[in-house]
Design a protein around this motif. Structure first.
Motif, PDB file in Angstrom:
ATOM      1  N   THR A  60       0.841  -1.200   0.000  1.00 50.30           N
ATOM      2  CA  THR A  60       0.000   0.000   0.000  1.00 50.30           C
ATOM      3  C   THR A  60       0.874   1.248   0.000  1.00 50.30           C
ATOM      4  OG1 THR A  60      -0.060   0.082   2.403  1.00 50.30           O
ATOM      5  CG2 THR A  60      -1.828  -1.158   1.313  1.00 50.30           C
ATOM      6  N   GLU A  61       0.241   2.406  -0.252  1.00 46.70           N
ATOM      7  CA  GLU A  61       0.974   3.678  -0.254  1.00 46.70           C
ATOM      8  C   GLU A  61       1.781   3.851   1.026  1.00 46.70           C
ATOM      9  OE1 GLU A  61      -1.814   6.902  -0.926  1.00 46.70           O
ATOM     10  OE2 GLU A  61      -2.716   5.811  -2.587  1.00 46.70           O
ATOM     11  N   SER A  63       3.219   1.807   2.762  1.00 40.99           N
ATOM     12  CA  SER A  63       4.430   0.983   2.868  1.00 40.99           C
ATOM     13  C   SER A  63       5.576   1.547   2.042  1.00 40.99           C
ATOM     14  CB  SER A  63       4.115  -0.450   2.412  1.00 40.99           C
ATOM     15  OG  SER A  63       3.941  -0.475   0.998  1.00 40.99           O
ATOM     16  N   ASP A  64       5.314   2.565   1.227  1.00 40.84           N
ATOM     17  CA  ASP A  64       6.384   3.134   0.412  1.00 40.84           C
ATOM     18  C   ASP A  64       7.339   3.942   1.285  1.00 40.84           C
ATOM     19  OD1 ASP A  64       7.111   3.712  -2.641  1.00 40.84           O
ATOM     20  OD2 ASP A  64       7.516   5.516  -1.451  1.00 40.84           O
ATOM     21  N   ALA A 127       1.777   1.275  -3.508  1.00 38.60           N
ATOM     22  CA  ALA A 127       3.064   1.941  -3.255  1.00 38.60           C
ATOM     23  C   ALA A 127       3.648   2.509  -4.546  1.00 38.60           C
ATOM     24  CB  ALA A 127       4.039   0.957  -2.617  1.00 38.60           C
TER      25      ALA A 127
END
Ligand code: HEM
Ligand SMILES: [Ca+2]
Ligand SMILES: [Ca+2]
Length: 300
Positions: A60-61, A63-64, A127
């Motif tokens: 997911t975003e 986790s970036d 991500a």
């Protein structure tokens, strides 16, 4: 479309609950307002203002690496928990993120902004969407203008919204590209346009091998006050990021920086307009998306 007081009949206390949650969290932890304001920026620039940034899980975003230093999630979750008691399944996480950022600005002394609501929560969070949509501190002015304009934001909005850096803090790694280590292991500033005293102070706060959790304040004198001091810093060659400094060194924006440094009212008026645009980027409304029951996960 979004509307003012969207929850006036479905959940009359919605805005008050968010405000009180943000206020009490900020009273306990003064770093909360900065976190909430940045969270909104990173939400709206990726998939629009749809709470995609809140979704947890692999890929997911959130986790970036570019989102690792985001915070304020627990404040959003607390507000949502209360709202699910008062009005279950009614208030979107996307609206909570926008309202919380609005309240964070007001609580730290910034302008009051009446924002329309009715955003719906997105189901997509990847991500790989983060890097292409979030500005890096190394961006040139032209690159920043281009990215902002792809979100419907002008050069003036860029200068105004960068004023968010009047509150909050940054990790040393966020501006370490402005340091350079010489052959003797001594650190110097590459960017010689930076005020010497300020550069030295930063290098002291962020020595080589410093604990990666150390932060420095974006606007050292008034980092807990939403004021126009940020623009004064830029004039004094004390912009923390390269992407801040360039706003004053580039002739396309230097005049606006000077104006805001001299005129807080003008900055606040401009903030209201730009903030309304930021909080409206690619919003989902009507029967698009969903109203999440729990902000970190999409509904089953
Ligand atoms: C224009 C390009 C921008 C760049 C390159 C940029 C970059 C950054 C970086 C690198 C940090 C430090 C993060 C950390 O190390 O923890 C930061 C902090 C922050 N940014 Fe920006 N930013 C930009 C625009 C914005 C905008 C438009 C907003 C909101 C409207 C915003 C709000 C904030 C806030 C409030 C903080 C402090 C966060 C905290 O205290 O935890 N920034 N920004
Ligand atoms: Ca989003
Ligand atoms: Ca300030």
């Amino acid at each position: 479309d979004l509307t003012l007081n969207f929850y006036s009949t479905s959940c009359p206390s919605a805005e008050l609950v968010v405000r009180n949650t943000v206020r009490s969290a900020s009273n306990m932890d003064p770093t909360v307002p900065g976190k909430l304001l940045r969270l909104l920026f990173h939400d709206c620039f990726v998939e629009g203002c749809d709470a995609s940034v809140l979704l947890q899980g692999n890929g997911t975003e959130r986790s970036d690496p570019a989102n690792q230093s985001l915070g304020g999630f627990s404040v959003i979750d607390s507000a949502k928990r209360l709202l699910e008691i008062f009005c279950p399944g009614t208030v979107s996480c996307a609206d909570i993120v926008a309202l919380a950022a609005r309240d964070a600005v007001e609580l730290t002394g910034g302008p009051v902004v009446h924002i329309p609501t009715g955003r719906r929560d997105g189901k997509v969070s990847s991500a790989s969407n983060v890097r292409p949509n979030i500005v890096d501190t190394s961006f040139t002015m032209t690159e920043m203008i281009k990215l902002f304009s792809s979100k419907g934001l002008s050069l003036e909005d860029l200068v105004t919204l960068s004023g968010a850096h009047t509150i909050g803090a940054a990790h040393c790694s966020a501006f370490s590209d402005r340091f350079q280590e010489d052959s003797k292991g001594k650190f110097t500033f590459i960017d010689t346009s930076l005020d010497n005293g300020y550069a030295e102070k930063l290098m002291k706060q962020c020595p080589p091998g410093a604990n990666p959790s150390i932060t420095v304040q974006n606007d050292p004198e008034t980092s807990f006050v939403f004021d126009n001091h940020y623009y004064g810093n830029l004039l004094a060659h004390r912009g923390l990021f390269q992407s801040d400094s360039v706003l004053f060194t580039d002739s396309r924006s230097s005049k606006q920086v000077k104006n805001f440094a001299e005129d807080q009212v003008g900055f606040f008026e401009s903030w209201v307009q730009s903030f309304l645009k930021l909080t409206s980027i690619h919003v989902k409304t009507g029967d698009e998306g969903e109203i999440r029951a729990f902000c970190p996960t999409a509904n089953a």
